[in-house]
Design a protein around this motif. Sequence first.
Motif, short mmCIF file in Angstrom:
data_model
loop_
_atom_site.label_atom_id
_atom_site.label_comp_id
_atom_site.label_asym_id
_atom_site.label_seq_id
_atom_site.Cartn_x
_atom_site.Cartn_y
_atom_site.Cartn_z
N VAL A 100 0.83 -1.21 0.00
CA VAL A 100 0.00 0.00 0.00
C VAL A 100 0.86 1.26 0.00
O VAL A 100 2.03 1.24 0.42
CB VAL A 100 -0.98 0.02 1.20
N GLN A 101 0.28 2.36 -0.46
CA GLN A 101 0.96 3.65 -0.45
C GLN A 101 1.10 4.11 1.00
O GLN A 101 0.13 4.15 1.73
CB GLN A 101 0.17 4.69 -1.24
N CYS A 102 2.31 4.42 1.39
CA CYS A 102 2.56 4.89 2.74
C CYS A 102 3.72 5.88 2.69
O CYS A 102 4.76 5.56 2.09
CB CYS A 102 2.91 3.71 3.66
N PRO A 103 3.57 7.04 3.32
CA PRO A 103 4.66 8.02 3.29
C PRO A 103 5.90 7.55 4.05
O PRO A 103 6.99 8.08 3.86
CB PRO A 103 4.06 9.27 3.95
N LEU A 104 5.75 6.50 4.88
CA LEU A 104 6.88 5.99 5.65
C LEU A 104 7.52 4.75 5.01
O LEU A 104 8.40 4.14 5.61
CB LEU A 104 6.44 5.65 7.08
N ARG A 105 7.06 4.39 3.80
CA ARG A 105 7.60 3.19 3.13
C ARG A 105 9.11 3.30 3.02
O ARG A 105 9.65 4.29 2.56
CB ARG A 105 6.98 3.04 1.74
N GLY A 106 9.81 2.30 3.52
CA GLY A 106 11.26 2.27 3.51
C GLY A 106 11.89 2.90 4.74
O GLY A 106 13.06 2.68 5.02
N LEU A 107 11.12 3.69 5.49
CA LEU A 107 11.63 4.33 6.70
C LEU A 107 11.02 3.77 7.98
O LEU A 107 11.57 3.92 9.05
CB LEU A 107 11.34 5.84 6.66
N CYS A 108 9.87 3.14 7.84
CA CYS A 108 9.10 2.67 9.00
C CYS A 108 9.83 1.53 9.71
O CYS A 108 10.22 0.54 9.07
CB CYS A 108 7.72 2.20 8.54
N PRO A 109 10.02 1.66 11.02
CA PRO A 109 10.68 0.58 11.76
C PRO A 109 9.83 -0.68 11.85
O PRO A 109 10.33 -1.74 12.18
CB PRO A 109 10.91 1.19 13.15
N LYS A 110 8.54 -0.57 11.53
CA LYS A 110 7.64 -1.73 11.61
C LYS A 110 7.49 -2.43 10.27
O LYS A 110 6.77 -3.43 10.17
CB LYS A 110 6.29 -1.28 12.14
N GLU A 111 8.17 -1.94 9.24
CA GLU A 111 8.10 -2.60 7.94
C GLU A 111 8.78 -3.96 8.05
O GLU A 111 9.85 -4.10 8.63
CB GLU A 111 8.78 -1.74 6.87
N GLY A 112 8.13 -4.96 7.52
CA GLY A 112 8.61 -6.33 7.65
C GLY A 112 8.07 -7.00 8.90
O GLY A 112 8.19 -8.21 9.06
N ILE A 113 7.47 -6.22 9.80
CA ILE A 113 6.84 -6.77 10.99
C ILE A 113 5.32 -6.65 10.84
O ILE A 113 4.61 -7.65 10.81
CB ILE A 113 7.30 -6.05 12.28
N ILE A 114 4.83 -5.41 10.73
CA ILE A 114 3.39 -5.17 10.53
C ILE A 114 3.12 -5.01 9.03
O ILE A 114 2.26 -5.67 8.47
CB ILE A 114 2.92 -3.93 11.29
N CYS A 115 3.86 -4.13 8.40
CA CYS A 115 3.71 -3.91 6.96
C CYS A 115 4.58 -4.94 6.23
O CYS A 115 5.75 -5.11 6.59
CB CYS A 115 4.17 -2.51 6.57
N CYS A 116 4.02 -5.60 5.25
CA CYS A 116 4.74 -6.63 4.48
C CYS A 116 5.35 -7.69 5.41
O CYS A 116 6.54 -7.98 5.33
CB CYS A 116 5.83 -6.02 3.62
#
Length: 182
Positions: A100-116
């Motif tokens: 999904v479109q997210c302004p924090l894509r690539g910066l979010c510390p939860k990416e790979g945990i909650i997102c994707c």
Amino acid sequence: MEKQLEFFVSSQGEVYFYGQDGAMHKYDMSQVELIRELADLIERMYPIAYKYLYEENIKSKRNNLYHRFLITNRFIRCNLGSNDTLQYDIENSMFNLEKVQCPLRGLCPKEGIICCPKVKSPFFPKELEVVKLFSRGYVAREIADILGKSANTVSAQLRKMTKRLKLKSNRDLIKVVHSMHL
């Protein structure tokens, strides 16, 4: 969950979904059964994401339904929030996650945990051997020959996996393998 659902986040920030009937519904606390089913599915398939969201919303734990709503609502926003027509977000108890479109894509510390999030395989190691060969087009007798098992054992494993995952037929196992990139 034998449903086909498509979720999206409106321009006003509300979560909606298209149900089996094709009608649009708001995802809110009135969707009691759906909240429970989604929470159970997330917990089973993405236990790390579920645990993180569970802890993140721990203050609402006393109200179990609201707690589960917060978990599922966030998971939907981070993984199913695009309104697309390529495939359903949920089909036959399987998630088809979207980026999904997210302004924090690539910066979010939860990416790979909650997102994707990374998926937990629903198969035991011996089952995985069988279902991978089955998804490549081999029949039970051929799988049995390759793995040194009896054809009856392979057929029984396929039936048990189908039943445990609440799928309609053995052929749905192929969809599971491909959707999880196993």
